[in-house]
Design an enzyme around this catalytic site. Structure first.
Site, short mmCIF file in Angstrom:
data_model
loop_
_atom_site.label_atom_id
_atom_site.label_comp_id
_atom_site.label_asym_id
_atom_site.label_seq_id
_atom_site.Cartn_x
_atom_site.Cartn_y
_atom_site.Cartn_z
NE ARG A 74 -2.34 -1.16 3.65
CZ ARG A 74 -1.87 -0.32 4.54
NH1 ARG A 74 -1.94 0.99 4.32
NH2 ARG A 74 -1.32 -0.74 5.65
CE1 TYR A 202 0.50 -6.12 -2.00
CE2 TYR A 202 -0.63 -4.14 -1.24
CZ TYR A 202 -0.11 -5.39 -0.99
OH TYR A 202 -0.24 -5.93 0.27
CE LYS A 211 -6.10 -3.18 5.05
NZ LYS A 211 -6.34 -3.62 6.43
CG HIS A 231 -7.46 -2.11 10.57
ND1 HIS A 231 -6.17 -1.65 10.64
CD2 HIS A 231 -7.41 -3.22 9.77
CE1 HIS A 231 -5.38 -2.43 9.94
NE2 HIS A 231 -6.10 -3.39 9.40
CB SER A 253 0.96 -3.46 9.86
OG SER A 253 -0.05 -2.83 9.16
CB ALA A 254 4.29 -5.93 11.93
CB CYS A 255 0.54 -6.38 16.22
SG CYS A 255 1.47 -4.86 16.52
N GLY A 256 0.51 -9.54 14.53
CA GLY A 256 -0.04 -10.89 14.61
C GLY A 256 -1.56 -10.96 14.62
CE LYS A 257 -6.90 -6.57 12.42
NZ LYS A 257 -6.83 -5.67 11.28
CG ASN A 259 -0.12 -15.36 13.41
OD1 ASN A 259 -0.45 -15.82 12.32
ND2 ASN A 259 1.13 -15.02 13.70
CG ASP A 282 -7.74 -6.51 7.59
OD1 ASP A 282 -6.92 -6.13 8.45
OD2 ASP A 282 -7.83 -5.96 6.48
CB SER A 376 4.90 -12.37 -0.78
OG SER A 376 5.46 -13.03 0.33
NE ARG A 377 -0.02 -8.41 2.30
CZ ARG A 377 -0.66 -7.77 3.27
NH1 ARG A 377 -1.80 -8.23 3.72
NH2 ARG A 377 -0.14 -6.69 3.81
CG ASN A 506 -1.42 -14.05 22.69
OD1 ASN A 506 -0.61 -13.90 23.61
ND2 ASN A 506 -1.15 -13.76 21.44
C1 OXD Z 1 -2.91 -4.06 6.50
C2 OXD Z 1 -3.45 -5.23 5.81
O1 OXD Z 1 -1.93 -3.47 6.03
O2 OXD Z 1 -4.41 -5.82 6.33
O3 OXD Z 1 -3.47 -3.70 7.54
O4 OXD Z 1 -2.95 -5.60 4.73
MN MN Z 2 -5.33 -4.75 7.90
#
Ligand code: OXD
Ligand code: MN
Length: 597
Positions: A74, A202, A211, A231, A253-257, A259, A282, A376-377, A506
């Site tokens: 993004r 992308y 989003k 979100h 982002s990058a907090c393991g959502k 997961n 999400d 990558s997704r 958790n």
């Molecule tokens: C984000 C996503 O960036 O869900 O939050 O891709």
């Molecule tokens: Mn997101």
């Protein structure tokens, strides 16, 4: 151009005529969501090299796609909220004057479909016909977008039937153009229900239902119509008695959502009969139900997850979701068996592969460059998820017991705390922040404020968004309102080691949260809110990793650190001037007073 349109809706037909006249495609195709059409589009995508068909025995109906190397994430700096005044977009959004922006975008989009096909995608965010759901039309020149939208949203002509002649649908124009990064724009026009995205291919920039619509446009719609677009993941925790309670949680982002949304309970919990069900990973759309409680749906129909790091240990449910009907973007192509690979999938990188940029790659030799792009997704159908909630399609949504906010804080925030009441909870969400990790470029440990994890996704002034949260709470009976919590899975000790194991464990924290919601467990009142007594967090089975003493230190509140943080909050709040809700200023004063004691 619009012969045989499957709708008579005059607002749709007029908008499409106008946009098709602008972009001038050679051909127009309505997307009906049928198996036959999807199959034909996949074949066409493969014939041009846009899609690569993977091993159909190991990964049936799965495909690989590579974006341009300059187009892998993004682009927040090129994302605009185009409201009549800059003030309406607020200090945390990029703003452009709507008239000027349309002019610029139309200039870029003009004739850009020449020699190409226009695909018209009618889609619903949320189950078709649900009172929560909203319709959209995306016009795109990309088969990749069509195939992804078919996974991520509900596509078909029933969406048009349901809409009838209504004007309540979101216009989305996507033009690949020539993927020129200098002319890439992702623009939202909340007052016009319109999104225009140019020069990207992308996902996050071009799957306009996600989003752009479900957060930026929908947050504004929610403000106007009295509901919320957040979100947030939605998960259900089932206890051994078979009762399921639902939680909505927001993390940067990058907090393991993903997961957390799909977590596997620890062995001891599994043995007792605990289960975790995923409703969404999400986005949540939330509104008050007839019984006065808040209900949430996941408006999406699939998962657009980060591949690297996803494996059978970190998130088996996500990995299993990608085993059929999935699209992989910018991962490594394993030529040994025509499958896919990414860093963290396993310890056996393929020796004969193509990396995400399209060049030969040998995982044993090319150790200095990744096989898969770090962003990558996978795009995976929600129905594939082994722990998908039976309520996933429920048009009425699920009742929410708790909102959970979280971030990545090495020292400051304790493992978990509960807000004193709704407004304090809104304050807790508004001060959400994460510290940058070594994985991101720039300095490590810098605090980035990300209120409610909505920083890049709020379609209007963030101060007004906070006021909307306050107003929603004011309309709820406090007994029925979800309780609001904050968690921090990332607290570190003096040696820099994580103090909490995270992942499935958790659930131990979620158990405390749900007991608090039911009034079944006490708490200690502290300067920042209610904290657990260490004895009330179940650490059975965690021997060696967590002790009562280490738990006490993860639950420790260092008032000096909080006073320092209050300065950062003050600076952040100052951006909003008079628009900052007085309630939040008062909560900040209370925090400072409590910590100065
Ligand atoms: C984000 C996503 O960036 O869900 O939050 O891709
Ligand atoms: Mn997101």
């Amino acid at each position: 151009m619009l012969t045989n349109a499957p709708t008579k809706n005059p607002t749709i037909l007029a908008w499409l005529e106008d946009k098709l006249d602008l972009v001038k495609p050679d051909k127009v195709v309505w997307i009906d969501g049928s198996k036959e059409q999807t199959e034909a589009l996949r074949a066409e995508g493969c014939s041009t090299g846009e899609m690569i068909k993977l091993n159909q025995d190991l990964l049936p109906d799965c495909y690989l796609h590579r974006t341009a190397v300059n187009d892998v994430a993004r682009v927040e700096a090129r994302t605009f909220i185009c409201t009549p005044t800059e003030e309406e977009a607020g200090p945390t959004n990029h703003w452009m004057d709507p008239a000027k922006c349309y002019e610029m975008l139309y200039d870029i989009a003009k004739d850009s479909y020449k020699g190409r096909t226009a695909y018209i995608i009618p889609y619903s965010m949320g189950p078709v016909g649900s009172p929560f759901s909203k319709a959209g039309i995306e016009l795109t020149d990309s088969i990749y977008v069509v195939l992804n939208m078919l996974i991520m949203t509900r596509v078909g002509f029933d969406v048009l039937d349901c809409l009838g002649d209504s004007d309540d649908w979101v216009r989305g124009l996507h033009c690949k153009c020539d993927i020129d990064a200098e002319k890439r724009y992702i623009c939202q026009f909340p007052q016009d229900n319109t999104i225009i995205s140019v020069n990207s291919g992308y996902g996050g920039n071009v799957l306009l239902g996600k989003k752009c619509f479900a957060l930026r446009i929908a947050s504004y719609q929610g403000k106007m119509e009295g509901w919320q677009a957040e979100h947030m993941l939605i998960l259900g925790v089932e206890n051994p008695q078979g009762e399921v309670k639902y939680i909505c949680a927001a993390f940067p982002s990058a907090c393991g959502k993903t997961n957390l949304a799909m977590m596997i309970p620890p062995e001891g919990y599994k043995a007792k009969g605990y289960k975790v069900w995923t409703v969404g990973d999400d986005i949540s759309w939330i509104r008050k139900g007839p019984d006065g409680r808040l209900y949430a749906i996941n408006p999406e129909n699939g998962f657009f997850g980060v591949a690297p790091g996803t494996n059978m240990k970190s998130n088996p449910n996500a990995l299993l979701s990608t085993k059929k009907g999935a699209i992989f973007t910018n991962v490594c192509h394993n030529l040994e068996n025509n499958t896919v690979w990414w860093e963290g999938l396993d310890k056996n990188p393929p020796e004969n592969a193509i990396d995400w940029t399209g060049i030969p790659w040998n995982g044993k030799v090319d150790t200095d460059r990744p096989g898969a792009n770090p962003n990558s997704r996978f795009t995976a159908p929600a129905v594939n998820c082994p722990c998908l909630s039976s309520e996933f399609e429920n048009p009425q949504g699920v009742p929410i017991s708790a909102f959970v906010f979280g971030g990545r804080r090495a020292r400051l925030a304790p493992l978990v705390y509960q807000s004193r009441d709704w407004n304090h909870g809104v304050f807790v969400g508004s001060i959400m922040a994460s510290e940058t990790t070594a994985a991101a470029t720039g300095a490590v440990g810098v605090v980035r404020r990300d209120p409610m994890a909505m920083l890049p996704f709020c379609g209007y002034n963030m101060a007004d968004y906070w006021q909307h949260w306050i107003d929603i709470g004011a309309g709820l009976d406090p007994e029925k309102a979800p309780k609001i919590f904050n968690v921090n899975w990332f607290r570190k000790d003096d040696e820099g080691h994580f103090m909490w194991p995270g992942f499935g464990d958790n659930l131990r924290v979620l158990e405390w949260i749900l007991k608090r919601c039911e009034g079944k467990v006490g708490a200690q009142e502290t300067a920042i809110g209610y904290l657990p007594f260490a004895e009330d967090i179940n650490i059975e089975g965690l021997e060696g990793e967590v002790t009562l003493d280490s738990l006490r230190s993860i639950l420790d509140v260092d008032k000096k650190l909080w006073l320092d943080d209050a300065k950062g909050i003050e600076e952040f709040y100052a951006k909003f001037g008079d628009r900052l809700p007085p309630v939040l200023r008062k909560e900040l004063d209370t925090l400072k007073a409590n910590c100065a004691e």
